[in-house]
Design a protein around this motif. Sequence first.
Motif, PDB file in Angstrom:
ATOM      1  N   TYR A  72       0.733  -1.043   0.253  1.00  0.00           N
ATOM      2  CA  TYR A  72      -0.010   0.031  -0.063  1.00  0.00           C
ATOM      3  C   TYR A  72       0.699   1.363   0.168  1.00  0.00           C
ATOM      4  O   TYR A  72       0.370   2.485   0.013  1.00  0.00           O
ATOM      5  N   GLY A  73       2.151   1.278   0.112  1.00  0.00           N
ATOM      6  CA  GLY A  73       3.042   2.407  -0.052  1.00  0.00           C
ATOM      7  C   GLY A  73       3.047   3.177   1.080  1.00  0.00           C
ATOM      8  O   GLY A  73       3.398   4.449   0.994  1.00  0.00           O
ATOM      9  N   HIS A  74       2.932   2.812   2.192  1.00  0.00           N
ATOM     10  CA  HIS A  74       2.836   3.552   3.507  1.00  0.00           C
ATOM     11  C   HIS A  74       4.728   3.881   3.783  1.00  0.00           C
ATOM     12  O   HIS A  74       5.424   3.034   3.552  1.00  0.00           O
ATOM     13  N   THR A  75       4.777   5.200   4.171  1.00  0.00           N
ATOM     14  CA  THR A  75       6.237   5.309   4.385  1.00  0.00           C
ATOM     15  C   THR A  75       6.696   4.842   5.767  1.00  0.00           C
ATOM     16  O   THR A  75       6.069   5.069   6.724  1.00  0.00           O
ATOM     17  N   PRO A  76       7.869   4.073   5.503  1.00  0.00           N
ATOM     18  CA  PRO A  76       8.209   3.512   7.005  1.00  0.00           C
ATOM     19  C   PRO A  76       8.658   4.534   8.049  1.00  0.00           C
ATOM     20  O   PRO A  76       9.242   5.445   7.351  1.00  0.00           O
ATOM     21  N   LYS A  77       8.671   4.265   8.913  1.00  0.00           N
ATOM     22  CA  LYS A  77       9.053   5.327  10.194  1.00  0.00           C
ATOM     23  C   LYS A  77       9.887   4.152  11.128  1.00  0.00           C
ATOM     24  O   LYS A  77       9.463   3.347  11.820  1.00  0.00           O
ATOM     25  N   VAL A  78      11.445   4.409  11.312  1.00  0.00           N
ATOM     26  CA  VAL A  78      12.182   3.366  11.908  1.00  0.00           C
ATOM     27  C   VAL A  78      12.707   4.190  13.286  1.00  0.00           C
ATOM     28  O   VAL A  78      13.244   5.188  12.867  1.00  0.00           O
ATOM     29  N   LEU A  79      12.623   3.329  14.269  1.00  0.00           N
ATOM     30  CA  LEU A  79      13.214   3.913  15.660  1.00  0.00           C
ATOM     31  C   LEU A  79      14.513   3.122  15.525  1.00  0.00           C
ATOM     32  O   LEU A  79      14.543   1.890  15.630  1.00  0.00           O
ATOM     33  N   ILE A  80      15.597   3.892  16.060  1.00  0.00           N
ATOM     34  CA  ILE A  80      16.955   2.956  16.131  1.00  0.00           C
ATOM     35  C   ILE A  80      17.332   3.470  17.726  1.00  0.00           C
ATOM     36  O   ILE A  80      17.527   4.829  17.977  1.00  0.00           O
ATOM     37  N   THR A  81      17.803   2.393  18.506  1.00  0.00           N
ATOM     38  CA  THR A  81      18.377   2.737  19.819  1.00  0.00           C
ATOM     39  C   THR A  81      19.344   1.642  20.068  1.00  0.00           C
ATOM     40  O   THR A  81      19.783   0.816  18.935  1.00  0.00           O
ATOM     41  N   THR A  82      19.748   1.577  21.006  1.00  0.00           N
ATOM     42  CA  THR A  82      21.098   0.760  21.656  1.00  0.00           C
ATOM     43  C   THR A  82      20.712  -0.104  22.832  1.00  0.00           C
ATOM     44  O   THR A  82      19.766   0.034  23.191  1.00  0.00           O
ATOM     45  N   CYS A  83      21.830  -1.009  23.003  1.00  0.00           N
ATOM     46  CA  CYS A  83      21.422  -1.604  24.356  1.00  0.00           C
ATOM     47  C   CYS A  83      21.842  -0.697  25.458  1.00  0.00           C
ATOM     48  O   CYS A  83      22.100   0.490  25.324  1.00  0.00           O
ATOM     49  N   ARG A  84      21.572  -1.423  26.582  1.00  0.00           N
ATOM     50  CA  ARG A  84      21.812  -0.492  27.795  1.00  0.00           C
ATOM     51  C   ARG A  84      23.268   0.011  28.175  1.00  0.00           C
ATOM     52  O   ARG A  84      23.483   1.210  28.371  1.00  0.00           O
ATOM     53  N   ILE A 101      19.228   4.983   6.240  1.00  0.00           N
ATOM     54  CA  ILE A 101      17.814   4.753   6.269  1.00  0.00           C
ATOM     55  C   ILE A 101      16.889   6.035   6.249  1.00  0.00           C
ATOM     56  O   ILE A 101      17.252   6.765   7.178  1.00  0.00           O
ATOM     57  N   PRO A 102      16.324   6.276   5.406  1.00  0.00           N
ATOM     58  CA  PRO A 102      15.468   7.396   5.482  1.00  0.00           C
ATOM     59  C   PRO A 102      14.216   7.276   6.440  1.00  0.00           C
ATOM     60  O   PRO A 102      13.675   6.201   6.708  1.00  0.00           O
ATOM     61  N   ASN A 103      13.956   8.505   7.010  1.00  0.00           N
ATOM     62  CA  ASN A 103      12.843   8.583   8.137  1.00  0.00           C
ATOM     63  C   ASN A 103      13.326   7.832   9.283  1.00  0.00           C
ATOM     64  O   ASN A 103      12.256   7.168   9.834  1.00  0.00           O
ATOM     65  N   ALA A 104      14.360   7.699   9.593  1.00  0.00           N
ATOM     66  CA  ALA A 104      14.797   7.122  10.817  1.00  0.00           C
ATOM     67  C   ALA A 104      15.259   7.917  11.797  1.00  0.00           C
ATOM     68  O   ALA A 104      15.687   9.029  11.652  1.00  0.00           O
ATOM     69  N   HIS A 105      14.835   7.433  13.284  1.00  0.00           N
ATOM     70  CA  HIS A 105      15.311   8.478  14.506  1.00  0.00           C
ATOM     71  C   HIS A 105      15.683   7.838  15.436  1.00  0.00           C
ATOM     72  O   HIS A 105      15.389   6.506  15.672  1.00  0.00           O
ATOM     73  N   TYR A 106      16.928   8.429  16.092  1.00  0.00           N
ATOM     74  CA  TYR A 106      17.350   7.758  17.133  1.00  0.00           C
ATOM     75  C   TYR A 106      16.980   8.298  18.401  1.00  0.00           C
ATOM     76  O   TYR A 106      16.833   9.523  18.762  1.00  0.00           O
ATOM     77  N   TYR A 107      16.688   7.198  19.444  1.00  0.00           N
ATOM     78  CA  TYR A 107      16.374   7.602  20.607  1.00  0.00           C
ATOM     79  C   TYR A 107      17.196   6.817  21.684  1.00  0.00           C
ATOM     80  O   TYR A 107      17.747   5.523  21.659  1.00  0.00           O
ATOM     81  N   LYS A 108      17.925   7.499  22.891  1.00  0.00           N
ATOM     82  CA  LYS A 108      18.785   6.932  23.668  1.00  0.00           C
ATOM     83  C   LYS A 108      17.862   5.958  24.529  1.00  0.00           C
ATOM     84  O   LYS A 108      16.801   6.001  25.269  1.00  0.00           O
ATOM     85  N   ARG A 109      18.836   4.775  24.637  1.00  0.00           N
ATOM     86  CA  ARG A 109      17.927   3.867  25.510  1.00  0.00           C
ATOM     87  C   ARG A 109      17.680   3.951  27.019  1.00  0.00           C
ATOM     88  O   ARG A 109      16.710   3.751  27.604  1.00  0.00           O
ATOM     89  N   GLY A 110      18.732   4.591  27.477  1.00  0.00           N
ATOM     90  CA  GLY A 110      18.730   4.619  29.218  1.00  0.00           C
ATOM     91  C   GLY A 110      18.523   3.376  29.888  1.00  0.00           C
ATOM     92  O   GLY A 110      19.148   2.324  29.513  1.00  0.00           O
ATOM     93  N   ASN A 135      29.341  -5.057  22.125  1.00  0.00           N
ATOM     94  CA  ASN A 135      30.120  -5.995  23.284  1.00  0.00           C
ATOM     95  C   ASN A 135      31.678  -5.718  23.171  1.00  0.00           C
ATOM     96  O   ASN A 135      32.076  -5.642  21.909  1.00  0.00           O
ATOM     97  N   ARG A 136      32.098  -5.653  24.314  1.00  0.00           N
ATOM     98  CA  ARG A 136      33.612  -5.097  24.276  1.00  0.00           C
ATOM     99  C   ARG A 136      33.832  -3.826  23.407  1.00  0.00           C
ATOM    100  O   ARG A 136      34.918  -3.886  22.456  1.00  0.00           O
ATOM    101  N   ARG A 137      32.937  -2.901  23.344  1.00  0.00           N
ATOM    102  CA  ARG A 137      33.070  -1.691  22.824  1.00  0.00           C
ATOM    103  C   ARG A 137      33.171  -1.647  21.182  1.00  0.00           C
ATOM    104  O   ARG A 137      33.616  -0.837  20.557  1.00  0.00           O
ATOM    105  N   GLU A 138      32.333  -2.775  20.556  1.00  0.00           N
ATOM    106  CA  GLU A 138      32.360  -3.185  19.442  1.00  0.00           C
ATOM    107  C   GLU A 138      30.795  -3.491  18.920  1.00  0.00           C
ATOM    108  O   GLU A 138      30.520  -4.570  19.633  1.00  0.00           O
ATOM    109  N   PRO A 139      30.160  -3.081  18.058  1.00  0.00           N
ATOM    110  CA  PRO A 139      28.919  -3.586  17.667  1.00  0.00           C
ATOM    111  C   PRO A 139      28.965  -4.829  17.184  1.00  0.00           C
ATOM    112  O   PRO A 139      29.775  -4.895  16.332  1.00  0.00           O
ATOM    113  N   ASP A 140      28.221  -5.857  17.675  1.00  0.00           N
ATOM    114  CA  ASP A 140      28.257  -7.205  17.365  1.00  0.00           C
ATOM    115  C   ASP A 140      26.889  -7.970  16.878  1.00  0.00           C
ATOM    116  O   ASP A 140      26.755  -9.035  16.733  1.00  0.00           O
ATOM    117  N   ALA A 141      25.807  -7.294  17.241  1.00  0.00           N
ATOM    118  CA  ALA A 141      24.484  -7.715  16.744  1.00  0.00           C
ATOM    119  C   ALA A 141      23.485  -6.667  16.577  1.00  0.00           C
ATOM    120  O   ALA A 141      23.614  -5.627  16.825  1.00  0.00           O
TER     121      ALA A 141
END
Length: 305
Positions: A72-84, A101-110, A135-141
């Motif tokens: 149906y062509g809806h515009t995706p809206k993506v939330l990006i966050t991290t681990c704790r 990624i267009p229309n992506a927004h970052y939110y701090k995990r806390g 993990n160990r200062r490196e993104p792994d997943a």
Amino acid sequence: MPSLNMRRSWRSVRRLRLGMPLRSVLSSLPPPKKIPRTIENTRELDETVCRPDDEELFAGNDADEFSSILKYGHTPKVLITTCRYNSTRGPAFISELLSVIPNAHYYKRGTYDLKKIVEYANNNDFSSIIVVHTNRREPDALLIIGLPDGPTAHFKLSRLVLRKDIKNHGNPTSHEPELVLNNFTTRLGHRVGRLIQSLFPQNPDFHGRRVVTFHNQRDFIFFRHHRYIFETKATKQTDSKSKKTKDVTDENISQEKVIARLQECGPRFTLKLISLQHGTFDSKGGEYEWVHKPEMDTSRRRFFL
């Protein structure tokens, strides 16, 4: 000068005209070119490989969780966050994901629980959640959660190269990219490909010349981000009017030629599917569609995507 194979073929035709036996003629012909055996073309037979005439597959596409965005062509809206517990390279990787990624927004995990984040994203009309685990200062997943009904895919992330570490890299623009998905041939691969496709808009802006590629090879998904570059290169062509006289000088005629090439914008990383879960993330009572197990790696020619 004719090649050796052409000489043999002429000799065989001549012998056939002279009435020689067909067996001797065929023995003089060069052998056919053999196709090299690779792991890809000798993979084990898989009944879940998608076929172009599979009506059940197309019927499932119209009723799955991604049909609202892809059909149906809806515009995706993506939330990006991290681990704790975030690391130093985590924010740098997330900032480059925001440019991909267009229309992506970052939110701090806390200290928020992931279920609370899923509830917040559903209330604010987000279509997907991406969680970057370090993990160990490196993104792994990477954890990709489709909203509101899932599924949830858990990927192992490896070989991360940021934009600043890529030689002669380019800076991406804000145009919506063109998405390329390669070699997602099985039912599981088709579902993972649609999950990745739901992160991007379905109307790319080709004037921006941006291309995002997810290439599957032996169940490893390679991510690349490029842009087209059209360059005008001047070529010189030598035109000799007279070759007999030595006094006549050659004229250099310059011509312009348009050359297309790719410039990598970064980042660069590799994904490997660990699990695919029904619905949103639930580590205790979740139902899994597919989970990678060590006994699945007994054969080098068995692939699942």
